[in-house]
Design an enzyme around this catalytic site. Structure first.
Site, PDB file in Angstrom:
ATOM      1  N   GLY A  54       0.863  -1.181   0.000  1.00 46.26           N
ATOM      2  CA  GLY A  54       0.000   0.000   0.000  1.00 46.26           C
ATOM      3  C   GLY A  54       0.890   1.218   0.000  1.00 46.26           C
ATOM      4  O   GLY A  54       1.888   1.263  -0.713  1.00 46.26           O
ATOM      5  N   GLU A  55       0.548   2.165   0.826  1.00 49.71           N
ATOM      6  CA  GLU A  55       1.345   3.392   0.926  1.00 49.71           C
ATOM      7  C   GLU A  55       1.936   3.449   2.335  1.00 49.71           C
ATOM      8  O   GLU A  55       1.206   3.619   3.309  1.00 49.71           O
ATOM      9  CB  GLU A  55       0.426   4.598   0.638  1.00 49.71           C
ATOM     10  CG  GLU A  55       1.119   5.930   0.692  1.00 49.71           C
ATOM     11  CD  GLU A  55       2.326   6.007  -0.237  1.00 49.71           C
ATOM     12  OE1 GLU A  55       2.246   5.531  -1.384  1.00 49.71           O
ATOM     13  OE2 GLU A  55       3.371   6.501   0.214  1.00 49.71           O
ATOM     14  N   SER A  56       3.235   3.288   2.419  1.00 49.82           N
ATOM     15  CA  SER A  56       3.856   3.090   3.730  1.00 49.82           C
ATOM     16  C   SER A  56       3.711   4.306   4.646  1.00 49.82           C
ATOM     17  O   SER A  56       3.594   4.146   5.863  1.00 49.82           O
ATOM     18  CB  SER A  56       5.329   2.722   3.568  1.00 49.82           C
ATOM     19  OG  SER A  56       6.023   3.691   2.831  1.00 49.82           O
ATOM     20  N   CYS A  86       6.219  -5.414   0.764  1.00 45.09           N
ATOM     21  CA  CYS A  86       6.323  -4.116   0.092  1.00 45.09           C
ATOM     22  C   CYS A  86       6.176  -2.963   1.099  1.00 45.09           C
ATOM     23  O   CYS A  86       7.043  -2.800   1.936  1.00 45.09           O
ATOM     24  CB  CYS A  86       5.324  -4.062  -1.059  1.00 45.09           C
ATOM     25  SG  CYS A  86       5.830  -2.901  -2.326  1.00 45.09           S
ATOM     26  N   ARG A 113      12.622   3.600  -0.295  1.00 46.94           N
ATOM     27  CA  ARG A 113      11.286   3.526  -0.901  1.00 46.94           C
ATOM     28  C   ARG A 113      11.357   3.790  -2.408  1.00 46.94           C
ATOM     29  O   ARG A 113      12.120   4.620  -2.872  1.00 46.94           O
ATOM     30  CB  ARG A 113      10.349   4.551  -0.262  1.00 46.94           C
ATOM     31  CG  ARG A 113      10.094   4.326   1.210  1.00 46.94           C
ATOM     32  CD  ARG A 113       9.107   5.367   1.730  1.00 46.94           C
ATOM     33  NE  ARG A 113       7.863   5.310   1.000  1.00 46.94           N
ATOM     34  CZ  ARG A 113       7.136   6.378   0.681  1.00 46.94           C
ATOM     35  NH1 ARG A 113       7.526   7.581   1.013  1.00 46.94           N
ATOM     36  NH2 ARG A 113       6.015   6.231  -0.004  1.00 46.94           N
ATOM     37  N   ILE A 141       5.876  -3.706  -7.433  1.00 46.95           N
ATOM     38  CA  ILE A 141       5.084  -2.507  -7.722  1.00 46.95           C
ATOM     39  C   ILE A 141       5.638  -1.358  -6.878  1.00 46.95           C
ATOM     40  O   ILE A 141       5.452  -1.333  -5.662  1.00 46.95           O
ATOM     41  CB  ILE A 141       3.581  -2.722  -7.396  1.00 46.95           C
ATOM     42  CG1 ILE A 141       3.033  -3.927  -8.163  1.00 46.95           C
ATOM     43  CG2 ILE A 141       2.784  -1.462  -7.720  1.00 46.95           C
ATOM     44  CD1 ILE A 141       1.636  -4.344  -7.734  1.00 46.95           C
ATOM     45  N   ARG A 142       6.329  -0.448  -7.524  1.00 47.87           N
ATOM     46  CA  ARG A 142       6.970   0.670  -6.821  1.00 47.87           C
ATOM     47  C   ARG A 142       7.636   0.144  -5.532  1.00 47.87           C
ATOM     48  O   ARG A 142       7.420   0.655  -4.427  1.00 47.87           O
ATOM     49  CB  ARG A 142       5.954   1.789  -6.525  1.00 47.87           C
ATOM     50  CG  ARG A 142       5.310   2.314  -7.789  1.00 47.87           C
ATOM     51  CD  ARG A 142       4.456   3.538  -7.535  1.00 47.87           C
ATOM     52  NE  ARG A 142       5.279   4.687  -7.212  1.00 47.87           N
ATOM     53  CZ  ARG A 142       5.070   5.514  -6.175  1.00 47.87           C
ATOM     54  NH1 ARG A 142       4.077   5.289  -5.343  1.00 47.87           N
ATOM     55  NH2 ARG A 142       5.849   6.534  -5.988  1.00 47.87           N
ATOM     56  N   HIS A 177       5.097  -8.199  -4.171  1.00 52.54           N
ATOM     57  CA  HIS A 177       3.746  -8.625  -3.783  1.00 52.54           C
ATOM     58  C   HIS A 177       3.595 -10.121  -4.062  1.00 52.54           C
ATOM     59  O   HIS A 177       3.538 -10.516  -5.229  1.00 52.54           O
ATOM     60  CB  HIS A 177       2.700  -7.856  -4.591  1.00 52.54           C
ATOM     61  CG  HIS A 177       2.536  -6.452  -4.162  1.00 52.54           C
ATOM     62  ND1 HIS A 177       1.451  -6.009  -3.444  1.00 52.54           N
ATOM     63  CD2 HIS A 177       3.336  -5.384  -4.321  1.00 52.54           C
ATOM     64  CE1 HIS A 177       1.581  -4.716  -3.186  1.00 52.54           C
ATOM     65  NE2 HIS A 177       2.720  -4.302  -3.709  1.00 52.54           N
ATOM     66  N   GLU A 179       0.974 -11.928  -3.241  1.00 38.79           N
ATOM     67  CA  GLU A 179      -0.442 -12.312  -3.146  1.00 38.79           C
ATOM     68  C   GLU A 179      -1.184 -12.197  -4.476  1.00 38.79           C
ATOM     69  O   GLU A 179      -2.350 -12.555  -4.558  1.00 38.79           O
ATOM     70  CB  GLU A 179      -1.134 -11.440  -2.082  1.00 38.79           C
ATOM     71  CG  GLU A 179      -1.500 -10.025  -2.491  1.00 38.79           C
ATOM     72  CD  GLU A 179      -0.323  -9.052  -2.522  1.00 38.79           C
ATOM     73  OE1 GLU A 179       0.842  -9.503  -2.409  1.00 38.79           O
ATOM     74  OE2 GLU A 179      -0.571  -7.849  -2.696  1.00 38.79           O
TER      75      GLU A 179
END
Ligand code: GLN
Length: 196
Positions: A54-56, A86, A113, A141-142, A177, A179
């Site tokens: 997500g967004e850390s 992630c 990051r 992903i990023r 990721h 999952e």
């Protein structure tokens, strides 16, 4: 006895992780109840935890403001397993190299990051992972780069010469990721690895 799996759901992707935990548990003949964690009070009932991507910065802020952060620290202190992926890895790191993230210091790594994201935001790569017979389809992903690992950290996989999967005690941390491809072998490794 049925296991309780907590998926931290303050922000980010959660449902695929629940499904992956259920598949991994099923492969070991274990029943599992998956609960989503948005506030304090639930983590102490959990046998295992997933910290999704997500967004850390957002995840870190909410973990602290909701009082979930110290519960996760206690969970790890009790030796119970965590899979941190992630953004989840970023928040569990020792050093996230970003003052907007207040890391939990549960995985002794320094991360950078978005370090894989500069040229290409997302890619999938077959990854050789210690403990798995065949390459794992890893979706980045990023993703964060793991810059430095502590002495007690085991590197489970590297990409382009850099660690992307690590284990520090009961915590498995992944830059990518696991999952998204329907392959639950890393959930299996993180949560049931010792039982096989
Ligand atoms: N770029 C995100 C961050 O730094 C992590 C991306 C992800 O979890 N897929 O928080």
């Amino acid at each position: 006895m049925s296991l309780t799996a907590g998926v931290v759901a303050v922000q980010g992707d959660v449902s695929e992780h629940g499904a992956a935990v259920e598949r991994a548990a099923d492969a070991h003949g274990r029943d599992v109840d998956v609960v989503e964690i948005r506030q304090s009070g639930t983590v102490p009932d959990c046998d295992l935890l997933v910290l999704p991507g997500g967004e850390s910065t957002t995840i870190s802020r909410l973990l602290h403001s909701e009082g979930i952060a110290p519960e996760i620290t206690d969970h790890v202190g009790d030796g119970k397993p965590v899979l941190a992926t992630c953004a989840g890895l970023i928040v569990t790191a020792t050093d996230a190299a970003d003052e907007r993230v207040e890391p939990l210091g549960l995985v002794d790594v320094t991360v950078e990051r978005n370090a894989f994201g500069r040229q290409k935001d997302s890619f999938e790569a077959p990854l050789d992972v210690a403990g798995l017979d065949d390459p794992f389809p890893a979706v980045f992903i990023r993703a964060p780069l793991i810059d430095a690992v502590g002495d007690a950290v085991e590197v489970l996989a590297a990409w382009d010469g850099r660690p992307v999967a690590v284990r520090d005690g009961p915590v498995v941390g992944l830059s990518f990721h696991p999952e998204l491809t329907g392959d639950s072998r890393l959930h299996d490794l993180a949560f049931f690895g010792d039982e096989t």
